[in-house]
Each structure stands twice: as C-alpha cells, then as structure tokens.
Design a protein around this motif. Structure first.
Motif, PDB file in Angstrom:
ATOM      1  N   THR A  23       0.862  -1.169   0.000  1.00 45.58           N
ATOM      2  CA  THR A  23       0.000   0.000   0.000  1.00 45.58           C
ATOM      3  C   THR A  23       0.902   1.222   0.000  1.00 45.58           C
ATOM      4  OG1 THR A  23      -1.700  -1.138   1.269  1.00 45.58           O
ATOM      5  CG2 THR A  23      -1.761   1.262   1.303  1.00 45.58           C
ATOM      6  N   ALA A  24       0.563   2.217  -0.814  1.00 47.84           N
ATOM      7  CA  ALA A  24       1.351   3.443  -0.845  1.00 47.84           C
ATOM      8  C   ALA A  24       1.125   4.242   0.429  1.00 47.84           C
ATOM      9  CB  ALA A  24       0.968   4.282  -2.057  1.00 47.84           C
ATOM     10  N   LEU A  25       2.204   4.802   0.979  1.00 49.16           N
ATOM     11  CA  LEU A  25       2.040   5.727   2.092  1.00 49.16           C
ATOM     12  C   LEU A  25       1.272   6.936   1.575  1.00 49.16           C
ATOM     13  CD1 LEU A  25       5.562   5.656   3.789  1.00 49.16           C
ATOM     14  CD2 LEU A  25       3.529   4.353   4.374  1.00 49.16           C
ATOM     15  N   GLN A  26       0.592   7.645   2.454  1.00 49.64           N
ATOM     16  CA  GLN A  26      -0.278   8.743   2.034  1.00 49.64           C
ATOM     17  C   GLN A  26       0.461   9.787   1.200  1.00 49.64           C
ATOM     18  OE1 GLN A  26      -3.692   8.609   2.652  1.00 49.64           O
ATOM     19  NE2 GLN A  26      -3.585  10.118   1.015  1.00 49.64           N
ATOM     20  N   ASP A  32      -0.898  10.747  -6.923  1.00 54.61           N
ATOM     21  CA  ASP A  32      -1.719  10.178  -7.988  1.00 54.61           C
ATOM     22  C   ASP A  32      -0.868   9.450  -9.029  1.00 54.61           C
ATOM     23  OD1 ASP A  32      -4.242   9.619  -8.927  1.00 54.61           O
ATOM     24  OD2 ASP A  32      -4.370  11.420 -10.154  1.00 54.61           O
ATOM     25  N   PHE A  33       0.089   8.663  -8.559  1.00 55.25           N
ATOM     26  CA  PHE A  33       1.067   8.020  -9.441  1.00 55.25           C
ATOM     27  C   PHE A  33       0.472   6.983 -10.381  1.00 55.25           C
ATOM     28  CE2 PHE A  33       0.989   5.515  -5.574  1.00 55.25           C
ATOM     29  CZ  PHE A  33       0.979   4.205  -6.038  1.00 55.25           C
ATOM     30  N   GLU A  34      -0.742   6.505 -10.099  1.00 53.56           N
ATOM     31  CA  GLU A  34      -1.361   5.531 -10.995  1.00 53.56           C
ATOM     32  C   GLU A  34      -1.754   6.157 -12.332  1.00 53.56           C
ATOM     33  OE1 GLU A  34      -2.637   6.170  -7.936  1.00 53.56           O
ATOM     34  OE2 GLU A  34      -2.770   4.308  -6.806  1.00 53.56           O
ATOM     35  N   PHE A  35      -1.977   7.470 -12.341  1.00 56.18           N
ATOM     36  CA  PHE A  35      -2.488   8.133 -13.535  1.00 56.18           C
ATOM     37  C   PHE A  35      -1.582   9.225 -14.080  1.00 56.18           C
ATOM     38  CE2 PHE A  35      -6.063   6.676 -10.935  1.00 56.18           C
ATOM     39  CZ  PHE A  35      -6.623   5.770 -11.816  1.00 56.18           C
ATOM     40  N   GLY A  41      13.715  13.187 -10.227  1.00 61.28           N
ATOM     41  CA  GLY A  41      14.270  14.232  -9.390  1.00 61.28           C
ATOM     42  C   GLY A  41      13.409  14.487  -8.170  1.00 61.28           C
ATOM     43  N   GLU A  42      12.141  14.088  -8.245  1.00 55.82           N
ATOM     44  CA  GLU A  42      11.273  14.189  -7.073  1.00 55.82           C
ATOM     45  C   GLU A  42      11.550  12.981  -6.184  1.00 55.82           C
ATOM     46  OE1 GLU A  42       7.265  14.471  -8.479  1.00 55.82           O
ATOM     47  OE2 GLU A  42       7.546  16.506  -9.217  1.00 55.82           O
ATOM     48  N   GLU A  43      11.030  12.998  -4.973  1.00 54.12           N
ATOM     49  CA  GLU A  43      11.297  11.883  -4.066  1.00 54.12           C
ATOM     50  C   GLU A  43      10.685  10.595  -4.598  1.00 54.12           C
ATOM     51  OE1 GLU A  43       9.781  12.672  -0.170  1.00 54.12           O
ATOM     52  OE2 GLU A  43       7.736  12.229  -0.726  1.00 54.12           O
ATOM     53  N   PRO A  44      11.211   9.446  -4.169  1.00 60.72           N
ATOM     54  CA  PRO A  44      10.657   8.162  -4.612  1.00 60.72           C
ATOM     55  C   PRO A  44       9.257   7.952  -4.049  1.00 60.72           C
ATOM     56  CG  PRO A  44      12.326   7.828  -2.932  1.00 60.72           C
ATOM     57  CD  PRO A  44      12.333   9.291  -3.254  1.00 60.72           C
ATOM     58  N   LEU A  45       8.590   6.934  -4.545  1.00 63.59           N
ATOM     59  CA  LEU A  45       7.319   6.521  -3.966  1.00 63.59           C
ATOM     60  C   LEU A  45       7.611   5.634  -2.760  1.00 63.59           C
ATOM     61  CD1 LEU A  45       5.402   5.586  -7.224  1.00 63.59           C
ATOM     62  CD2 LEU A  45       5.209   7.690  -5.893  1.00 63.59           C
ATOM     63  N   ARG A 100      10.167   0.104   3.403  1.00 60.66           N
ATOM     64  CA  ARG A 100      11.111   0.269   4.509  1.00 60.66           C
ATOM     65  C   ARG A 100      12.061  -0.909   4.688  1.00 60.66           C
ATOM     66  NH1 ARG A 100       7.613   0.341   9.966  1.00 60.66           N
ATOM     67  NH2 ARG A 100       5.862  -0.807   9.114  1.00 60.66           N
ATOM     68  N   TYR A 101      11.742  -2.077   4.141  1.00 56.84           N
ATOM     69  CA  TYR A 101      12.654  -3.209   4.232  1.00 56.84           C
ATOM     70  C   TYR A 101      13.412  -3.462   2.945  1.00 56.84           C
ATOM     71  CZ  TYR A 101       9.986  -3.952   8.420  1.00 56.84           C
ATOM     72  OH  TYR A 101       9.377  -3.764   9.630  1.00 56.84           O
ATOM     73  N   LEU A 102      12.897  -2.945   1.838  1.00 54.46           N
ATOM     74  CA  LEU A 102      13.566  -3.074   0.540  1.00 54.46           C
ATOM     75  C   LEU A 102      13.883  -1.658   0.093  1.00 54.46           C
ATOM     76  CD1 LEU A 102      11.264  -5.676  -1.186  1.00 54.46           C
ATOM     77  CD2 LEU A 102      13.480  -6.062  -0.155  1.00 54.46           C
TER      78      LEU A 102
END
Length: 108
Positions: A23-26, A32-35, A41-45, A100-102
């Motif tokens: 599940t994506a963190l809030q 809205d990465f699905e669409f 350059g922005e932070e990772p998901l 957080r683990y990978l």
C-alpha cells in the motif's frame, strides 16, 4: 488487433497467506502516481505492507519476492529493473520507490 489480444502476465504463480501486498504511504498516494507521469528528481514513492496491523495482531509474517502489486502498479526489485530498463515498453515508466525493508525498488 484489439485490446483483448494483447498478452498479459500474472506476477505470482500462486497466491498464499504469506503473499505481501503493498500500500502506498499517504504522501505517495497523494501524488496520484497511478495516472500521472512521475518526474525524475522528485522523491521516490513509498510503500508498506497493506496488512501490517492485521499481520502484527495475528503474528503473520509475509515474504518479499522479486515483484509485488500495489492495486494497478507493479513494484519490482533491482534485478528485474536491470533486466527490463533497456527495453522501450509502451506505457511503462520505471520510477524509484522504497519499502522500509527493501530500499531500492522500481514501479511503473
């Protein structure tokens, strides 16, 4: 050729109670990465175990594999990323993500 003649692949050969569902963190879900196409350059998901509270209460351990699903998004580990990054796959965006683990994962 219509859309029903395309090839599709299932990530898992079989499902079991230890399958990890992300599940994506809030802060990632709000992007809205699905669409929307993500800009490098922005932070990772960021993702987490979608059943972490239930798992903790029941003492369930889930295992990591080379690929996971988050609703409509495929999340893969580095070795799969390395295998596919050179292909020009239509409608696939490889973008850094973190669990957080990978610590290095990639998603479309």
């Amino acid at each position: 050729m219509n859309d029903f003649e395309n090839e599709y692949y299932l990530v898992f050969k079989k499902f079991n109670p230890q399958t990890l569902y992300l599940t994506a963190l809030q802060k990632s879900a709000d992007r809205d990465f699905e669409f929307d196409k993500l800009r490098f350059g922005e932070e990772p998901l960021f993702f987490e175990n979608g059943y972490k509270e239930q798992d903790k209460a029941r003492g369930v351990t889930r295992f990591y594999s080379k690929a996971h699903i988050n609703i409509s998004t495929l999340v893969v580990r580095d070795e799969i990323y390395e295998d596919i990054k050179g292909f020009n796959i239509r409608h696939l965006q490889l973008y850094p993500s973190v669990h957080r683990y990978l610590h290095k994962m990639v998603t479309n």
